[in-house]
Scaffold this motif. Structure first.
Motif, PDB file in Angstrom:
ATOM      1  N   UNK A  33       0.863  -1.165   0.000  1.00 11.59           N
ATOM      2  CA  UNK A  33       0.000   0.000   0.000  1.00 11.59           C
ATOM      3  C   UNK A  33       0.911   1.228   0.000  1.00 11.59           C
ATOM      4  N   UNK A  34       0.461   2.276  -0.703  1.00  6.57           N
ATOM      5  CA  UNK A  34       1.315   3.437  -0.955  1.00  6.57           C
ATOM      6  C   UNK A  34       0.587   4.723  -0.588  1.00  6.57           C
ATOM      7  N   UNK A  51      -3.225   4.714  -1.390  1.00  7.06           N
ATOM      8  CA  UNK A  51      -3.694   3.718  -2.345  1.00  7.06           C
ATOM      9  C   UNK A  51      -3.433   2.343  -1.738  1.00  7.06           C
ATOM     10  N   UNK A  52      -4.532   1.685  -1.379  1.00  8.07           N
ATOM     11  CA  UNK A  52      -4.430   0.400  -0.708  1.00  8.07           C
ATOM     12  C   UNK A  52      -4.341  -0.730  -1.727  1.00  8.07           C
ATOM     13  N   UNK A  53      -3.757  -1.835  -1.312  1.00  9.32           N
ATOM     14  CA  UNK A  53      -3.851  -3.051  -2.095  1.00  9.32           C
ATOM     15  C   UNK A  53      -5.190  -3.712  -1.779  1.00  9.32           C
ATOM     16  N   UNK A  54      -5.565  -4.699  -2.563  1.00 11.64           N
ATOM     17  CA  UNK A  54      -6.759  -5.488  -2.269  1.00 11.64           C
ATOM     18  C   UNK A  54      -8.063  -4.868  -2.674  1.00 11.64           C
ATOM     19  N   UNK A  55      -8.025  -3.831  -3.515  1.00 13.75           N
ATOM     20  CA  UNK A  55      -9.268  -3.288  -4.044  1.00 13.75           C
ATOM     21  C   UNK A  55     -10.002  -2.328  -3.131  1.00 13.75           C
ATOM     22  N   UNK A  99       4.071   0.615   2.824  1.00 13.29           N
ATOM     23  CA  UNK A  99       4.076  -0.468   3.789  1.00 13.29           C
ATOM     24  C   UNK A  99       3.136  -1.552   3.289  1.00 13.29           C
ATOM     25  N   UNK A 100       3.329  -2.760   3.755  1.00 13.08           N
ATOM     26  CA  UNK A 100       2.486  -3.858   3.279  1.00 13.08           C
ATOM     27  C   UNK A 100       1.104  -3.837   3.932  1.00 13.08           C
TER      28      UNK A 100
END
Length: 122
Positions: A33-34, A51-55, A99-100
């Protein structure tokens, strides 16, 4: 940690636009995630957009909502911040962060990796 390098800062007139880029040195860019943060003179660093990962839908601060757009290109390992309708109060040093795992709402403590910052002056 991920090495992050921001580019694209500079000066713009009020009402103008700038785009910031942040390149990440990692083989697993898509798993992070950024975010963009900023710090104005005499003020604390604040989150601008995430901007998160995973939608999960992107997060924007109220100060930039509907004016700024965060996006990423995983093929280029690059994060972007398109800044439109710039205001003098957008003047700050802008930092990208990664970070993840990032909480919601996001905060500075959620991020382990930081760029060196790029100056934006309106």
């Amino acid at each position: 940690d991920v090495q992050l390098v921001e580019t694209g800062g500079g000066s713009a007139q009020a009402g103008g636009s700038l785009i910031l880029s942040c390149n990440a040195a990692t083989y697993t860019f898509s798993s992070f995630s950024l975010a963009w943060f900023r710090q104005a003179p005499g003020k604390e660093r604040e989150v601008v957009a995430v901007l998160y990962t995973g939608g999960i839908n992107p997060y924007y601060s109220n100060a930039v909502k509907d004016r700024f757009t965060i996006s990423r290109d995983n093929d280029k390992n690059t994060l972007y911040l398109q800044m439109n309708s710039l205001k003098p109060e957008d003047t700050a040093i802008y930092y990208c962060a990664a970070n993840r795992v990032v909480g919601y709402p996001p905060g500075e403590a959620d991020f382990k990796s930081w760029g060196q910052g790029t100056q934006v002056t309106v």
